[in-house]
Scaffold this motif. Structure first.
Motif, mmCIF file in Angstrom:
data_model
loop_
_atom_site.group_PDB
_atom_site.id
_atom_site.type_symbol
_atom_site.label_atom_id
_atom_site.label_comp_id
_atom_site.label_asym_id
_atom_site.label_seq_id
_atom_site.Cartn_x
_atom_site.Cartn_y
_atom_site.Cartn_z
ATOM 1 N N GLN A 286 -2.521 -21.905 -25.601
ATOM 2 C CA GLN A 286 -1.661 -23.057 -25.327
ATOM 3 C C GLN A 286 -1.927 -23.646 -23.943
ATOM 4 O OE1 GLN A 286 2.529 -22.144 -25.853
ATOM 5 N NE2 GLN A 286 2.537 -23.175 -27.837
ATOM 6 N N GLY A 287 -2.113 -22.766 -22.981
ATOM 7 C CA GLY A 287 -2.304 -23.242 -21.615
ATOM 8 C C GLY A 287 -3.664 -23.850 -21.353
ATOM 9 N N ASP A 288 -4.703 -23.376 -22.038
ATOM 10 C CA ASP A 288 -6.068 -23.786 -21.708
ATOM 11 C C ASP A 288 -6.697 -24.772 -22.689
ATOM 12 O OD1 ASP A 288 -5.804 -22.067 -19.599
ATOM 13 O OD2 ASP A 288 -7.096 -20.496 -20.403
ATOM 14 N N TRP A 289 -6.136 -24.892 -23.884
ATOM 15 C CA TRP A 289 -6.708 -25.814 -24.869
ATOM 16 C C TRP A 289 -6.374 -27.251 -24.457
ATOM 17 C CZ3 TRP A 289 -10.300 -25.193 -28.330
ATOM 18 C CH2 TRP A 289 -10.452 -26.087 -29.386
ATOM 19 N N PRO A 290 -7.322 -28.172 -24.531
ATOM 20 C CA PRO A 290 -7.075 -29.532 -24.033
ATOM 21 C C PRO A 290 -6.124 -30.354 -24.902
ATOM 22 C CG PRO A 290 -9.269 -29.355 -24.986
ATOM 23 C CD PRO A 290 -8.732 -27.970 -24.918
ATOM 24 N N ASP A 291 -5.896 -29.940 -26.120
ATOM 25 C CA ASP A 291 -4.977 -30.657 -27.000
ATOM 26 C C ASP A 291 -3.782 -29.761 -27.336
ATOM 27 O OD1 ASP A 291 -6.328 -33.238 -27.445
ATOM 28 O OD2 ASP A 291 -7.921 -31.989 -28.298
ATOM 29 N N GLU A 292 -2.946 -30.237 -28.228
ATOM 30 C CA GLU A 292 -1.694 -29.534 -28.528
ATOM 31 C C GLU A 292 -1.944 -28.266 -29.341
ATOM 32 O OE1 GLU A 292 2.790 -30.721 -30.139
ATOM 33 O OE2 GLU A 292 1.070 -31.960 -30.676
ATOM 34 N N VAL A 293 -1.247 -27.208 -28.974
ATOM 35 C CA VAL A 293 -1.251 -25.957 -29.736
ATOM 36 C C VAL A 293 0.199 -25.643 -30.085
ATOM 37 C CG1 VAL A 293 -1.766 -23.487 -29.739
ATOM 38 C CG2 VAL A 293 -3.326 -25.084 -28.590
ATOM 39 N N VAL A 294 0.501 -25.662 -31.371
ATOM 40 C CA VAL A 294 1.866 -25.430 -31.840
ATOM 41 C C VAL A 294 1.926 -24.070 -32.528
ATOM 42 C CG1 VAL A 294 3.724 -26.252 -33.328
ATOM 43 C CG2 VAL A 294 2.231 -27.895 -32.162
ATOM 44 N N ILE A 295 2.854 -23.243 -32.093
ATOM 45 C CA ILE A 295 3.075 -21.943 -32.728
ATOM 46 C C ILE A 295 4.324 -22.045 -33.596
ATOM 47 C CG2 ILE A 295 3.577 -19.501 -32.378
ATOM 48 C CD1 ILE A 295 2.132 -19.732 -29.669
ATOM 49 N N VAL A 296 4.151 -21.805 -34.883
ATOM 50 C CA VAL A 296 5.265 -21.728 -35.826
ATOM 51 C C VAL A 296 5.388 -20.264 -36.223
ATOM 52 C CG1 VAL A 296 6.155 -22.454 -38.072
ATOM 53 C CG2 VAL A 296 4.786 -24.042 -36.696
ATOM 54 N N THR A 297 6.540 -19.660 -36.010
ATOM 55 C CA THR A 297 6.661 -18.236 -36.309
ATOM 56 C C THR A 297 7.749 -17.963 -37.339
ATOM 57 O OG1 THR A 297 6.868 -16.010 -35.363
ATOM 58 C CG2 THR A 297 8.275 -17.737 -34.402
ATOM 59 N N GLN A 298 7.445 -17.014 -38.203
ATOM 60 C CA GLN A 298 8.434 -16.499 -39.148
ATOM 61 C C GLN A 298 9.252 -15.382 -38.515
ATOM 62 O OE1 GLN A 298 5.060 -15.861 -42.027
ATOM 63 N NE2 GLN A 298 6.611 -16.474 -43.503
ATOM 64 N N ASN A 299 8.854 -14.958 -37.321
ATOM 65 C CA ASN A 299 9.515 -13.836 -36.657
ATOM 66 C C ASN A 299 10.780 -14.281 -35.936
ATOM 67 O OD1 ASN A 299 7.337 -12.330 -37.542
ATOM 68 N ND2 ASN A 299 6.226 -12.544 -35.610
ATOM 69 N N VAL A 300 11.742 -13.389 -35.846
ATOM 70 C CA VAL A 300 13.003 -13.708 -35.176
ATOM 71 C C VAL A 300 13.082 -13.079 -33.795
ATOM 72 C CG1 VAL A 300 14.283 -14.145 -37.296
ATOM 73 C CG2 VAL A 300 14.184 -11.814 -36.392
ATOM 74 N N ASP A 301 12.008 -12.430 -33.354
ATOM 75 C CA ASP A 301 11.958 -11.910 -31.986
ATOM 76 C C ASP A 301 11.521 -13.018 -31.031
ATOM 77 O OD1 ASP A 301 8.957 -11.902 -31.623
ATOM 78 O OD2 ASP A 301 9.070 -10.508 -33.302
#
Length: 231
Positions: free
Chosen positions: A76-91
């Motif tokens: 997320q920090g180093d990629w020049p475009d958007e990085v979206v994390i979608v998680t099924q986890n509740v932690d």
């Protein structure tokens, strides 16, 4: 370079000590899903459901992010475009690992929800039956997690991200729970390159362009290194 959308499941947190509901000997193995993870189960025995999620909350609070969580935060920090994390986890291991843009489609253990007015607030370490909502005062507080039979959160936002993704990755998912199991097909219809990183092939592994097998703490950092090195 294009947007990257990443779906994570229980497999990414398993190496931090948070087992999946298919693991033997864990919290899930001690209860029927119908009793602790459905609206009907909560209606029948709210005390049992609160006891179960109180235990999960304690367990999650002790867990630390692993190399896979940290690698995705680095992406997320180093990629020049958007990085979206979608998680099924509740932690919250993605966030404690440094990630910022995380969509919790199944809610979070750290949240409480009023079943009467839908108000949300930070859950205390232990929730109890008849706990009142701080807004409407109704004694209907429940964990802010999505149970079986309920609609996951933020689905319109997730589908918008899938429609504009250049790369879609699924990490540590079983491929058995919908609608998340169909995300790969949504991404492929939009022209995204698709990859699964898993301990073993998921039910939907044949729908991915590439499948990489192994522990998430090994495969995810290696995948991230490859992406960032290829810029």
């Amino acid at each position: 370079m294009g947007k990257i959308v990443i779906l994570t499941g229980a497999g990414i947190s398993a190496e931090s000590g948070l087992g999946t509901f298919r693991d033997a000997g864990g919290l899930w193995a001690q209860h029927r899903i119908e009793d602790v993870a459905t609206p009907e189960g909560f209606a029948r025995n709210p005390a049992l459901v609160h006891e179960f999620y109180n235990a999960r909350r304690v367990q999650a609070a002790k867990a630390l992010p692993n190399a896979a969580h940290k690698a995705l935060a680095r992406l997320q920090g180093d990629w020049p475009d958007e990085v979206v994390i979608v998680t099924q986890n509740v932690d919250n291991l993605h966030e404690t690992g440094g990630a910022e843009r995380v969509v919790h489609m199944h809610g979070t253990l750290g949240g409480a929800l009023c079943a009467a007015c839908d108000h949300r607030w930070a859950a205390p370490p232990e929730m109890a039956v008849d706990e009142p909502c701080p807004v409407c005062k109704a004694p209907t507080a429940r964990p802010d997690v999505v149970w079986f039979g309920e609609m996951p959160y933020d689905m319109d936002t997730i589908y918008d991200h899938l429609a504009s993704a250049s790369v879609f990755a699924a990490i540590g998912t079983s491929g058995q729970v919908y609608p998340a199991a169909a995300f790969v097909h949504e991404a492929r219809m939009s022209g995204a390159e698709t990859i699964e990183l898993n301990l073993k092939p998921s039910t939907g592994a044949s729908g991915f362009d590439k499948v990489v097998l192994g522990p998430a703490t090994e495969t995810v950092p290696h995948w991230v290194d490859g992406l960032l090195g290829a810029r």
